[in-house]
Design an enzyme around this catalytic site. Structure first.
Site, PDB file in Angstrom:
ATOM      1  N   LYS A 171       1.119  -1.744  -0.029  1.00  0.00           N
ATOM      2  CA  LYS A 171      -0.166   0.076   0.189  1.00  0.00           C
ATOM      3  C   LYS A 171       0.678   1.102   0.142  1.00  0.00           C
ATOM      4  CE  LYS A 171      -1.939   1.516   4.223  1.00  0.00           C
ATOM      5  NZ  LYS A 171      -1.220   3.317   4.276  1.00  0.00           N
ATOM      6  N   ASN A 172       2.368   0.768   0.641  1.00  0.00           N
ATOM      7  CA  ASN A 172       2.120   2.478   1.494  1.00  0.00           C
ATOM      8  C   ASN A 172       3.873   3.364   0.013  1.00  0.00           C
ATOM      9  OD1 ASN A 172       1.882   3.052   3.063  1.00  0.00           O
ATOM     10  ND2 ASN A 172       3.263   2.693   4.704  1.00  0.00           N
TER      11      ASN A 172
ATOM     12  N   CYS B   5      -4.377  12.522  13.926  1.00  0.00           N
ATOM     13  CA  CYS B   5      -5.485  11.003  13.402  1.00  0.00           C
ATOM     14  C   CYS B   5      -4.776  10.698  14.778  1.00  0.00           C
ATOM     15  CB  CYS B   5      -4.982  10.405  12.088  1.00  0.00           C
ATOM     16  SG  CYS B   5      -3.318   9.723  12.725  1.00  0.00           S
TER      17      CYS B   5
ATOM     18  N   ARG C 246       1.239  14.502  13.387  1.00  0.00           N
ATOM     19  CA  ARG C 246       1.484  13.968  12.526  1.00  0.00           C
ATOM     20  C   ARG C 246       0.909  15.216  11.484  1.00  0.00           C
ATOM     21  NH1 ARG C 246      -0.433   8.309  10.170  1.00  0.00           N
ATOM     22  NH2 ARG C 246       0.807   8.810   8.871  1.00  0.00           N
TER      23      ARG C 246
ATOM     24  N   ASP D  44       5.154   1.042  12.103  1.00  0.00           N
ATOM     25  CA  ASP D  44       4.057  -0.260  11.358  1.00  0.00           C
ATOM     26  C   ASP D  44       3.827  -1.721  12.242  1.00  0.00           C
ATOM     27  OD1 ASP D  44       2.968   2.161  10.501  1.00  0.00           O
ATOM     28  OD2 ASP D  44       3.136   1.630   8.765  1.00  0.00           O
TER      29      ASP D  44
ATOM     30  N   ARG E 165      -8.491  -0.533   5.354  1.00  0.00           N
ATOM     31  CA  ARG E 165      -7.467   0.813   4.488  1.00  0.00           C
ATOM     32  C   ARG E 165      -6.466   0.017   3.972  1.00  0.00           C
ATOM     33  NH1 ARG E 165      -5.324   4.749   8.335  1.00  0.00           N
ATOM     34  NH2 ARG E 165      -4.267   5.055   6.100  1.00  0.00           N
TER      35      ARG E 165
END
Ligand code: UD1
Length: 420
Positions: free
Chosen positions: A22-23, A116, A121, A307, A399
């Site tokens: 995803k990233n 968030c 952030r 993560d 997500r």
């Protein structure tokens, strides 16, 4: 809204295919804004964040044709340069369009992402670097309004902090800028490396790829011819399934994975007593007889990824002794702790450090996902909890994890997606 109903299992067994990262996909999709041709990207994961970014591009006037894991993006008809709040609020990484839109069109508006669940952030480093490149930036009515009527100019940027999307944004801005941009203290994450490699193969010479010092030779406004390419494997998805093997004491094999990107994660699993055997594109985890406690400090790549912090915290509840996990990147990234405590975990929080006393018997209950990786920590805990765990608000999980319940079911987990 969907939720996951999970039952504890004895063991899992089998093979899991890892999806594209995803990233890596997000900046590479944003990069198509710099192209003069239609760009085909292969091996995209089926996750909500990718759909959100493609929707953002479509709103700007691009066309996006999706087929299975591939997408072809044509940005030649972009007529809008504003990324609106309704999209940015669902995905902070929308900020990735700022650099490429500004460098191609000379103006761009992006809604400020706001805070968030895992912390503040800010995006100050993105904005400061663009200003150094000649952009004029004002914040008005919740939007970043950036203009560069005379184009962006190469310059020397020193990031005060290592920022992943900040580096990606500035690399993309520098790609069409006039002259040479250097970035000192650049992120070295594999996802940033892939972005640089694709740009480098598309006519933007970039030196120092994979190091903390990047030199980008801008094309002075000339759009890029970008050949089709395939997204690298998702190292965080892979790490999560390795933790699934470790926590359930199961032998699992991951395919389509890049072991080189998982050095810090594999090393911590080995410290905990698991064995990880690696081939060029696969990893097999063999469980520890008894999981050993671990000390983890999250860092930028190639350090231990933030993560993966939540998943290792869940794993540490099953280790025999006291583990210490320190979060150095995000100030509030321990929201999963209170949910794990409700399942019986013995965790104490002191500032940025969690102390986990194992091994504890976890029991199933109703829990709430609070952010993307926190959600997968709850799934891991649920795999070994007695009885049934219902994990709510899994839109966070969707997500970033492609077909998580199907992949886990395929190796023997009892997990079902249901409607509230
Ligand atoms: C990216 C990843 C995310 C991962 C994180 C850290 C994507 C889409 N997301 O997020 O999954 O958890 O890297 O590996 O790739 N900071 C500032 N000012 C800025 C930018 C960042 O102070 O302008 C701070 C952040 O608050 C944080 C640190 O720098 O403390 C690192 O953040 P950053 O690398 O920018 O994270 P993201 O790129 O948002």
């Amino acid at each position: 809204m969907d939720y996951l109903k999970t039952q504890g299992v004895d063991t899992l067994n089998g093979t899991i295919k890892i999806s594209g990262a995803k990233n890596a996909s997000l900046p590479l999709i944003a990069m198509t804004i710099l192209a003069k041709n239609r760009v085909t990207i292969k091996n995209l994961p089926h996750v909500a964040d990718i759909k959100t970014l493609l929707k953002l591009l479509s709103n700007l006037g691009a066309s996006c044709e999706i087929s299975l894991e591939n997408v072809t993006v044509d940005t030649s008809k972009i007529h809008e340069t504003k990324a609106t709040y309704d999209i940015v609020k669902t995905m902070r990484a929308s900020i990735l369009v700022l650099g490429p839109i500004l460098s191609r069109f000379g103006h761009c508006e992006v809604s400020l992402p706001g805070g968030c669940a895992i912390g503040q952030r800010p995006i100050d480093l993105h904005l400061k670097a663009l200003e150094q490149m000649g952009a004029q930036i004002v914040i008005e009515s919740g939007y970043v309004q950036a203009t560069a009527p005379n184009g962006l100019k190469g310059c020397n940027i020193i990031f005060d902090k290592i920022t992943v999307t900040g580096t990606a944004n500035i690399v993309m801005a520098a790609a069409l800028a006039e002259g040479i941009t250097t970035i000192t203290n650049a992120a070295r994450e594999p996802e940033v490396v892939q972005l640089c490699e694709v740009l480098n193969a598309s006519g933007v010479t970039i030196e120092g790829i994979g190091t903390a010092m990047l030199t980008i030779h801008g094309t002075n406004g000339k759009l890029l011819e970008i050949d089709e390419f395939s997204i690298i494997p998702d190292r965080i998805e892979a790490g999560t399934y390795l933790c699934a093997g470790a926590i359930t004491k199961s032998k699992l094999t991951l395919t389509d994975v890049e072991p080189k990107h998982l050095g810090a994660v594999l090393s911590k699993l080995e410290e905990m007593g698991c064995k990880c055997s690696v081939t060029e594109k696969s990893i097999t985890i063999s469980p520890a007889d008894e999981l050993q406690p671990v000390k983890i400090i999250t860092q930028e790549y190639p350090g231990f990824p933030t993560d993966m912090q939540a998943q290792f915290l869940a794993l540490a509840t099953q280790a025999n002794g006291t583990s210490i996990i320190e979060e150095r990147l995000f100030e509030n990234r321990f929201m999963h702790v209170s949910e794990l405590q409700r399942m019986g975990a013995k965790i104490t929080l002191n500032g940025h450090t969690a102390t986990v006393n194992g091994k504890t018997k976890l029991s199933g209950t109703d829990v709430m996902a609070t952010d993307l990786r926190a959600s997968s920590a709850l799934v891991l805990a649920a795999l070994v909890a007695s009885g049934e765990t219902n994990i709510h608000r899994i839109y966070h999980l969707d997500r970033g994890y492609d077909s998580l319940e199907k992949k886990l079911e395929g190796v023997g987990a009892k997990i079902q997606r249901l409607k509230e």
